[in-house]
Design a protein around this motif. Structure first.
Motif, PDB file in Angstrom:
ATOM      1  N   LEU A  73      57.306  46.960 126.157  1.00 58.66           N
ATOM      2  CA  LEU A  73      57.945  47.624 125.017  1.00 58.66           C
ATOM      3  C   LEU A  73      59.231  48.354 125.399  1.00 58.66           C
ATOM      4  N   ILE A  74      59.491  48.483 126.684  1.00 54.13           N
ATOM      5  CA  ILE A  74      60.662  49.233 127.153  1.00 54.13           C
ATOM      6  C   ILE A  74      61.941  48.436 126.885  1.00 54.13           C
ATOM      7  N   PRO A  75      62.922  49.062 126.216  1.00 48.60           N
ATOM      8  CA  PRO A  75      64.206  48.374 126.008  1.00 48.60           C
ATOM      9  C   PRO A  75      64.881  48.030 127.341  1.00 48.60           C
ATOM     10  N   GLY A  76      65.682  46.998 127.337  1.00 50.77           N
ATOM     11  CA  GLY A  76      66.372  46.571 128.551  1.00 50.77           C
ATOM     12  C   GLY A  76      67.327  47.620 129.094  1.00 50.77           C
ATOM     13  N   GLU A  77      67.918  48.398 128.224  1.00 50.54           N
ATOM     14  CA  GLU A  77      68.862  49.450 128.631  1.00 50.54           C
ATOM     15  C   GLU A  77      68.088  50.720 128.957  1.00 50.54           C
ATOM     16  N   ASP A 110      51.083  51.749 117.694  1.00 50.09           N
ATOM     17  CA  ASP A 110      50.454  52.459 116.579  1.00 50.09           C
ATOM     18  C   ASP A 110      51.036  53.856 116.384  1.00 50.09           C
ATOM     19  N   MET A 111      51.480  54.481 117.456  1.00 47.08           N
ATOM     20  CA  MET A 111      52.070  55.812 117.339  1.00 47.08           C
ATOM     21  C   MET A 111      53.561  55.758 116.993  1.00 47.08           C
ATOM     22  N   GLY A 112      54.112  54.540 116.866  1.00 43.07           N
ATOM     23  CA  GLY A 112      55.513  54.390 116.483  1.00 43.07           C
ATOM     24  C   GLY A 112      56.496  54.512 117.629  1.00 43.07           C
ATOM     25  N   VAL A 113      56.086  54.100 118.828  1.00 50.74           N
ATOM     26  CA  VAL A 113      56.935  54.252 120.005  1.00 50.74           C
ATOM     27  C   VAL A 113      58.303  53.587 119.819  1.00 50.74           C
ATOM     28  N   ASP A 114      58.358  52.476 119.093  1.00 49.05           N
ATOM     29  CA  ASP A 114      59.644  51.800 118.871  1.00 49.05           C
ATOM     30  C   ASP A 114      60.653  52.714 118.191  1.00 49.05           C
ATOM     31  N   ASP A 115      60.182  53.511 117.228  1.00 46.90           N
ATOM     32  CA  ASP A 115      61.082  54.434 116.535  1.00 46.90           C
ATOM     33  C   ASP A 115      61.707  55.428 117.503  1.00 46.90           C
ATOM     34  N   TYR A 116      60.924  55.902 118.445  1.00 45.24           N
ATOM     35  CA  TYR A 116      61.430  56.841 119.447  1.00 45.24           C
ATOM     36  C   TYR A 116      62.420  56.146 120.397  1.00 45.24           C
ATOM     37  N   LEU A 117      61.999  54.987 120.917  1.00 47.18           N
ATOM     38  CA  LEU A 117      62.787  54.311 121.949  1.00 47.18           C
ATOM     39  C   LEU A 117      64.132  53.798 121.440  1.00 47.18           C
ATOM     40  N   TYR A 118      64.222  53.518 120.175  1.00 49.60           N
ATOM     41  CA  TYR A 118      65.481  53.010 119.610  1.00 49.60           C
ATOM     42  C   TYR A 118      66.195  54.050 118.754  1.00 49.60           C
ATOM     43  N   SER A 119      65.842  55.325 118.957  1.00 49.00           N
ATOM     44  CA  SER A 119      66.438  56.414 118.176  1.00 49.00           C
ATOM     45  C   SER A 119      67.803  56.847 118.700  1.00 49.00           C
ATOM     46  N   GLY A 120      68.113  56.487 119.942  1.00 45.77           N
ATOM     47  CA  GLY A 120      69.358  56.954 120.554  1.00 45.77           C
ATOM     48  C   GLY A 120      69.217  58.328 121.189  1.00 45.77           C
ATOM     49  N   ASN A 121      68.029  58.891 121.138  1.00 47.95           N
ATOM     50  CA  ASN A 121      67.769  60.203 121.736  1.00 47.95           C
ATOM     51  C   ASN A 121      67.249  60.038 123.157  1.00 47.95           C
ATOM     52  N   TRP A 122      67.253  61.140 123.904  1.00 48.13           N
ATOM     53  CA  TRP A 122      66.697  61.123 125.245  1.00 48.13           C
ATOM     54  C   TRP A 122      65.210  60.797 125.176  1.00 48.13           C
ATOM     55  N   CYS A 123      64.763  59.887 126.012  1.00 43.22           N
ATOM     56  CA  CYS A 123      63.347  59.527 126.127  1.00 43.22           C
ATOM     57  C   CYS A 123      62.983  59.533 127.608  1.00 43.22           C
ATOM     58  N   PHE A 124      62.195  60.521 128.008  1.00 41.62           N
ATOM     59  CA  PHE A 124      61.715  60.629 129.380  1.00 41.62           C
ATOM     60  C   PHE A 124      60.284  60.126 129.394  1.00 41.62           C
ATOM     61  N   ILE A 125      60.004  59.082 130.165  1.00 41.76           N
ATOM     62  CA  ILE A 125      58.720  58.390 130.073  1.00 41.76           C
ATOM     63  C   ILE A 125      57.986  58.378 131.413  1.00 41.76           C
ATOM     64  N   GLU A 126      56.802  58.998 131.421  1.00 35.27           N
ATOM     65  CA  GLU A 126      55.903  58.923 132.568  1.00 35.27           C
ATOM     66  C   GLU A 126      54.875  57.830 132.316  1.00 35.27           C
ATOM     67  N   TRP A 127      54.484  57.112 133.363  1.00 34.17           N
ATOM     68  CA  TRP A 127      53.503  56.026 133.312  1.00 34.17           C
ATOM     69  C   TRP A 127      53.985  54.911 132.380  1.00 34.17           C
ATOM     70  N   SER A 128      55.243  54.552 132.515  1.00 38.61           N
ATOM     71  CA  SER A 128      55.858  53.511 131.678  1.00 38.61           C
ATOM     72  C   SER A 128      55.246  52.139 131.908  1.00 38.61           C
ATOM     73  N   GLU A 129      54.601  51.935 133.053  1.00 36.97           N
ATOM     74  CA  GLU A 129      53.983  50.631 133.312  1.00 36.97           C
ATOM     75  C   GLU A 129      52.892  50.315 132.283  1.00 36.97           C
ATOM     76  N   ASN A 145      45.329  53.044 126.888  1.00 39.48           N
ATOM     77  CA  ASN A 145      44.517  51.916 127.340  1.00 39.48           C
ATOM     78  C   ASN A 145      45.213  50.580 127.132  1.00 39.48           C
ATOM     79  N   LYS A 146      46.023  50.459 126.069  1.00 44.72           N
ATOM     80  CA  LYS A 146      46.754  49.220 125.824  1.00 44.72           C
ATOM     81  C   LYS A 146      48.026  49.518 125.042  1.00 44.72           C
ATOM     82  N   GLU A 147      48.981  48.599 125.150  1.00 38.50           N
ATOM     83  CA  GLU A 147      50.294  48.795 124.533  1.00 38.50           C
ATOM     84  C   GLU A 147      50.220  48.989 123.024  1.00 38.50           C
ATOM     85  N   THR A 148      49.231  48.378 122.389  1.00 42.44           N
ATOM     86  CA  THR A 148      49.136  48.502 120.929  1.00 42.44           C
ATOM     87  C   THR A 148      48.928  49.953 120.500  1.00 42.44           C
ATOM     88  N   GLU A 149      48.350  50.770 121.364  1.00 35.91           N
ATOM     89  CA  GLU A 149      48.202  52.191 121.049  1.00 35.91           C
ATOM     90  C   GLU A 149      49.571  52.858 120.932  1.00 35.91           C
TER      91      GLU A 149
END
Length: 135
Positions: free
Chosen positions: A112-116, A88-107, A81-85
């Motif tokens: 929060l999406i990294p530039g790279e 709260d689940m720690g999305v930053d840790d995943y996105l900056y982990s250096g691992n593959w991140c496949f994201i559906e409904w990224s809008e 419903n909102k980016e804060t959710e």
């Protein structure tokens, strides 16, 4: 990269995507039912994930390991419903982990999406084939 493929050619489509050396964060755009999850499942398989894969619609994220111990995260933010959710689940840790991140409904988390990152857009064609664009 732009390709047109049928669902029985999805293995080749996944191989072509990975051959382009995309960024490890890939956003998947397209209408509901166009095949985003199916393509992500094939990408996981092509990367060497041997476990069963499924859509993380309710869990928001699934974690998989490849045969050479790479980690693949598959996100589905459709129910967010909102980016804060996501924060709260720690999305930053995943996105900056250096691992593959496949994201559906990224809008749903666009700020929060990294530039790279890379973007795969899938469109259903009148003949049932899919047109895929990777940038």
């Amino acid at each position: 990269m732009n390709i047109i493929f049928s669902l029985d050619q999805i293995k080749e489509a996944a191989t072509q995507i990975l051959a382009q050396n995309p960024k490890k964060i890939i956003l998947f755009n397209g209408e509901m039912g166009v095949g985003k999850t199916t393509l992500i499942k094939q990408l996981c398989k092509t990367l060497g994930v041997q476990d069963a894969t499924s859509s993380p619609t309710f869990s928001l994220v699934n974690e998989y390991y490849t045969s050479d111990n790479q980690i693949v995260y598959h996100f589905d933010f459709y129910r967010l419903n909102k980016e804060t959710e996501a924060l709260d689940m720690g999305v930053d840790d995943y996105l900056y982990s250096g691992n593959w991140c496949f994201i559906e409904w990224s809008e749903k988390i666009e700020n929060l999406i990294p530039g790279e990152h890379s973007v795969v857009t899938i469109q259903l064609l009148a003949d049932g084939k899919r047109e895929l664009n990777l940038v």
